[in-house]
Design a protein around this motif. Structure first.
Motif, PDB file in Angstrom:
ATOM      1  N   ARG B 126       0.831  -1.207   0.000  1.00  0.00           N
ATOM      2  CA  ARG B 126       0.000   0.000   0.000  1.00  0.00           C
ATOM      3  C   ARG B 126       0.869   1.263   0.000  1.00  0.00           C
ATOM      4  O   ARG B 126       0.617   2.208  -0.757  1.00  0.00           O
ATOM      5  CB  ARG B 126      -0.927   0.005   1.222  1.00  0.00           C
ATOM      6  CG  ARG B 126      -1.876   1.198   1.220  1.00  0.00           C
ATOM      7  CD  ARG B 126      -2.687   1.287   2.489  1.00  0.00           C
ATOM      8  NE  ARG B 126      -3.726   0.292   2.529  1.00  0.00           N
ATOM      9  CZ  ARG B 126      -3.790  -0.697   3.407  1.00  0.00           C
ATOM     10  NH1 ARG B 126      -2.845  -0.819   4.326  1.00  0.00           N
ATOM     11  NH2 ARG B 126      -4.764  -1.551   3.394  1.00  0.00           N
ATOM     12  N   GLU B 127       1.925   1.260   0.837  1.00  0.00           N
ATOM     13  CA  GLU B 127       2.814   2.427   0.879  1.00  0.00           C
ATOM     14  C   GLU B 127       3.499   2.635  -0.470  1.00  0.00           C
ATOM     15  O   GLU B 127       3.694   3.762  -0.918  1.00  0.00           O
ATOM     16  CB  GLU B 127       3.871   2.249   1.970  1.00  0.00           C
ATOM     17  CG  GLU B 127       3.362   2.448   3.377  1.00  0.00           C
ATOM     18  CD  GLU B 127       2.955   3.887   3.636  1.00  0.00           C
ATOM     19  OE1 GLU B 127       3.809   4.774   3.569  1.00  0.00           O
ATOM     20  OE2 GLU B 127       1.761   4.127   3.872  1.00  0.00           O
ATOM     21  N   ARG B 130       0.926   4.223  -2.783  1.00  0.00           N
ATOM     22  CA  ARG B 130       0.551   5.580  -2.383  1.00  0.00           C
ATOM     23  C   ARG B 130       1.502   6.619  -2.961  1.00  0.00           C
ATOM     24  O   ARG B 130       1.128   7.734  -3.253  1.00  0.00           O
ATOM     25  CB  ARG B 130       0.600   5.707  -0.863  1.00  0.00           C
ATOM     26  CG  ARG B 130      -0.690   5.336  -0.199  1.00  0.00           C
ATOM     27  CD  ARG B 130      -0.493   5.406   1.287  1.00  0.00           C
ATOM     28  NE  ARG B 130      -1.712   5.071   1.981  1.00  0.00           N
ATOM     29  CZ  ARG B 130      -1.758   4.757   3.258  1.00  0.00           C
ATOM     30  NH1 ARG B 130      -0.639   4.734   3.951  1.00  0.00           N
ATOM     31  NH2 ARG B 130      -2.889   4.473   3.832  1.00  0.00           N
ATOM     32  N   GLU B 159      -2.029  -5.971   0.714  1.00  0.00           N
ATOM     33  CA  GLU B 159      -1.795  -4.538   0.965  1.00  0.00           C
ATOM     34  C   GLU B 159      -0.736  -4.277   2.035  1.00  0.00           C
ATOM     35  O   GLU B 159       0.066  -3.363   1.919  1.00  0.00           O
ATOM     36  CB  GLU B 159      -3.099  -3.840   1.383  1.00  0.00           C
ATOM     37  CG  GLU B 159      -4.097  -3.664   0.272  1.00  0.00           C
ATOM     38  CD  GLU B 159      -5.015  -4.867   0.111  1.00  0.00           C
ATOM     39  OE1 GLU B 159      -4.727  -5.919   0.737  1.00  0.00           O
ATOM     40  OE2 GLU B 159      -6.006  -4.766  -0.626  1.00  0.00           O
ATOM     41  N   ASP B 160      -0.769  -5.092   3.113  1.00  0.00           N
ATOM     42  CA  ASP B 160       0.125  -4.803   4.235  1.00  0.00           C
ATOM     43  C   ASP B 160       1.402  -5.640   4.219  1.00  0.00           C
ATOM     44  O   ASP B 160       2.191  -5.600   5.160  1.00  0.00           O
ATOM     45  CB  ASP B 160      -0.631  -5.010   5.554  1.00  0.00           C
ATOM     46  CG  ASP B 160      -1.774  -4.009   5.675  1.00  0.00           C
ATOM     47  OD1 ASP B 160      -1.504  -2.799   5.529  1.00  0.00           O
ATOM     48  OD2 ASP B 160      -2.929  -4.430   5.870  1.00  0.00           O
TER      49      ASP B 160
END
Lengths: 384, 268
Positions: B126-127, B130, B159-160
């Motif tokens: 996710r990071e 982003r 995502e994580d």
């Protein structure tokens, strides 16, 4: 984890929303337990002068600001600088020179600002030539290391009377004594923070005196820590971390990597400058040993041992290591410090504080679940 | 003031004039998106690209092939600005971008996936996503775009997870997703399927085709695998010894005996 966050923002309470500013993947500690622990630690530091040597701890806290300056530059943006002490020293000397020449409350307050600006400006100049000149990686480290040697050599030869700026003699190795006592404010409305103990009496403990300087430093340290937490968890912080991880990739996402490094390096210089100002103010004295190789190495040691990708690690390690260093005889402390650094690099390359944090999570949740820990009531999406 | 205007007019007219000439010759009316003009890159005494004229039309999907050392990656790095050209010019959308920094070229609509998957290994998926998205989207829109990019990369549920823990194929997908999340007009892919199995290759081929057809993104894809090239591209440019060796439809290039000869390592 991602499913309950999409509509979770609206019904989150104010403290939770406030907290989310300081939380994110770039710092450890996102649970309620962490913040309770943080509050307890700050409270413990606040009452410490009633029991221990607050004057000594105030020095360690001043140095923790220097540690934080390296953490943000190296740990978060990937620029390993041995030059934080240059900006620290320039901040300290600038504060000394300006305050000696303008020894009024207004003048001393301006000297504080001048010291911070001096640290930031010197970092900006050095950073401009390095980063816009295309200097990268280990060459930045070498240039910053050399700049400390240059400053040390230069300041050491300023003993002669010709080396004076106005009233302030630089003094070479004799240093610059008689720096005015730190007083903030203007004529009529000012407060002296040094040598102005405040008598206290607590039932059960008895009478004691507290130093306003100690509390000034404590407030600045906590404020800087929280401010940097907010920074590294912001969009800009995400870019800083991206620059640390892969400069070319980040440039190809449209970010001006050179400018990011320049800005962070300047910020780190200003923070080191603040630390230097407080150092000179506390000791009412400054000399060129702040530019020595040993002193230049210390921030790298604090940040390596504490955990370079952890702001908290930088603070905790600075306080602990400086306590250790002062408590032990000189030579032995250095040997122990070297051993500690080696052991950390070999066994815990990410540093002590992140390791302790992992242990704490594993103890709480049991092994295997640690990966999902640390965001029990604040999903990471909310930082958007 | 008028001097500057004249200069920029010349800049913007340059490639268009060339395009008009090309149009006259071929009857092709597509707008040129990217054009290099006599591009040279020298590393010391070695000439990596030599007088390369290379152009990409809007919405085109062009493959760049050639043996190792032909100058393919160098050409891509010149287009992105990672390398400074020794001589020649690069025009993008009619403007001379030869002297722009890489990030300035990105903001004009050029995006790239590197040869070695360059995801941020220590950051979560996710990071990672982003980072390109946060430049132009906030709040709810950012969340939506990030989720869409992750879904398009086939990484929903990851995502994580730290990007460094993903498989090689997933990292390739993630990086293409991040490069595409910038919503570029031109996407440069350096060997997007190297080291991938058949299923992964097909997934990436489908992804490229979809981005090209649905979003109109123009592509330059460096690839060795001729089957893969045939499955995505219509037009192919062959580089050899730093020069454009052949250019044309994929079937024509595939059956060209001279192209087969340089690939099999014959004398150049």
């Amino acid at each position: 984890m991602s499913t309950n966050s999409a509509n979770g923002e609206a019904d989150r309470s104010l403290p939770s929303r406030l907290r989310s500013r300081f939380e994110g993947p770039n710092t450890i500690g996102e649970s309620r337990g962490f913040w309770v622990g943080f509050a307890v630690a700050v409270a413990a530091l606040a009452v410490y002068p009633a029991f221990g040597d607050g004057s000594q701890l105030s020095l360690f806290m001043v140095l923790a600001l220097l540690g934080l300056s390296l953490s943000v530059v190296w740990g978060y943006s990937g620029v390993l600088s041995f030059g934080q002490v240059v900006f620290f020293g320039i901040g300290a000397y600038t504060f000394g020179v300006v305050s000696i020449n303008f020894a009024t409350p207004g003048g001393i307050t301006a000297a504080v600002v001048a010291g911070i600006v001096g640290g930031g400006l010197s970092a900006a100049i050095l950073g401009y030539f390095m980063f816009y000149g295309g200097v990268r990686d280990v060459y930045v480290t070498i240039i910053t290391l050399v700049s400390t040697i240059v400053m040390h050599t230069f300041m050491a030869q300023t003993a002669g009377s010709e080396w004076a700026i106005g009233e302030a003699a630089l003094g070479g190795f004799n240093g610059m004594p008689d720096i005015p006592l730190l007083t903030l404010g203007v004529e009529g409305v000012s407060y002296q923070f040094i040598y102005n103990p405040f008598p206290m009496r607590i039932i059960g403990i008895g009478a004691f005196e507290i130093s306003p300087f100690y509390y000034l430093v404590l407030v600045l340290l906590v404020g800087t820590y929280l401010g940097l937490r907010a920074l590294v968890n912001s969009d800009y912080g995400r870019v800083m971390v991206a620059v640390r991880e892969d400069e070319d990739r980040t440039e190809m996402f449209g970010y001006n990597v050179t400018r990011v490094k320049f800005v962070v390096f300047t910020l780190g210089g200003a923070l080191a400058g603040l630390s230097g100002v407080l150092y000179a103010a506390r000791n009412v004295y400054i000399d060129p040993t702040v530019f020595s190789l040993l002193f230049a190495t210390l921030p790298v040691i604090w940040v390596s041992i504490g955990g370079r990708k952890s702001l908290l690690g930088a603070v905790v390690a600075t306080l602990a290591i400086e306590y250790l260093r002062i408590s032990m005889a000189g030579e032995l402390a250095l040997v122990l410090l070297g051993t500690l650094l080696l052991v950390t690099i070999l066994v815990l390359p990410s540093g002590f504080v992140p390791w302790l944090h992992e242990q704490a999570i594993e103890t709480r949740l049991g092994p295997g679940e640690a990966g999902e820990a640390d965001a029990p009531d604040a999903p990471s999406e909310v930082s958007d | 003031m008028s001097d500057t205007e004249t200069e920029s007019d010349v800049d913007s007219l340059g490639p268009n004039v060339r395009q008009t000439a090309a149009e006259l010759a071929t009857g092709d009316r597509t707008e040129t998106l990217l054009q290099t003009d006599g591009l040279v890159k020298q590393f010391g005494g070695f000439t990596a690209t030599d007088d390369v004229d290379f152009s990409v039309a809007e919405g085109e999907l062009r493959c760049l092939i050639g043996p190792n050392g032909a100058g393919k990656s160098t050409l891509l790095n010149l287009i992105t600005g990672t390398y400074e050209a020794s001589d020649g010019s690069i025009y993008y959308n009619g403007h001379d971008i030869t002297d722009l920094d890489p990030h300035e070229r990105v903001s004009r609509g050029i995006s790239m996936k590197f040869q070695v998957p360059s995801v941020y290994g220590d950051l979560s998926v996710r990071e990672n996503v982003r980072l390109p998205v946060q430049q132009f989207a906030d709040g709810e829109e950012r969340r939506r775009l990030v989720a869409e990019a992750i879904e398009a990369a086939g990484l929903t549920g990851y995502e994580d997870v730290d990007a460094g823990q993903l498989s090689h194929g997933q990292q390739q997908q993630l990086e293409i997703g991040m490069a595409a999340a910038l919503e570029p007009d031109l996407l440069l892919l350096d060997e997007p399927v190297a080291g991938l199995d058949v299923a992964e290759r097909e997934a990436i081929a489908e992804r490229i085709t979809r981005l090209n057809e649905e979003q109109g993104i123009a592509f330059v894809v460096i690839e060795h695998d001729t089957d893969f090239v045939a499955s995505i591209a219509e037009e192919v440019t062959v580089l050899h010894n730093g020069e454009v060796f052949r250019e044309g439809p994929v079937e024509e290039i595939e059956s060209d005996p001279e192209v087969q000869r340089i690939y099999l390592g014959g004398e150049s």
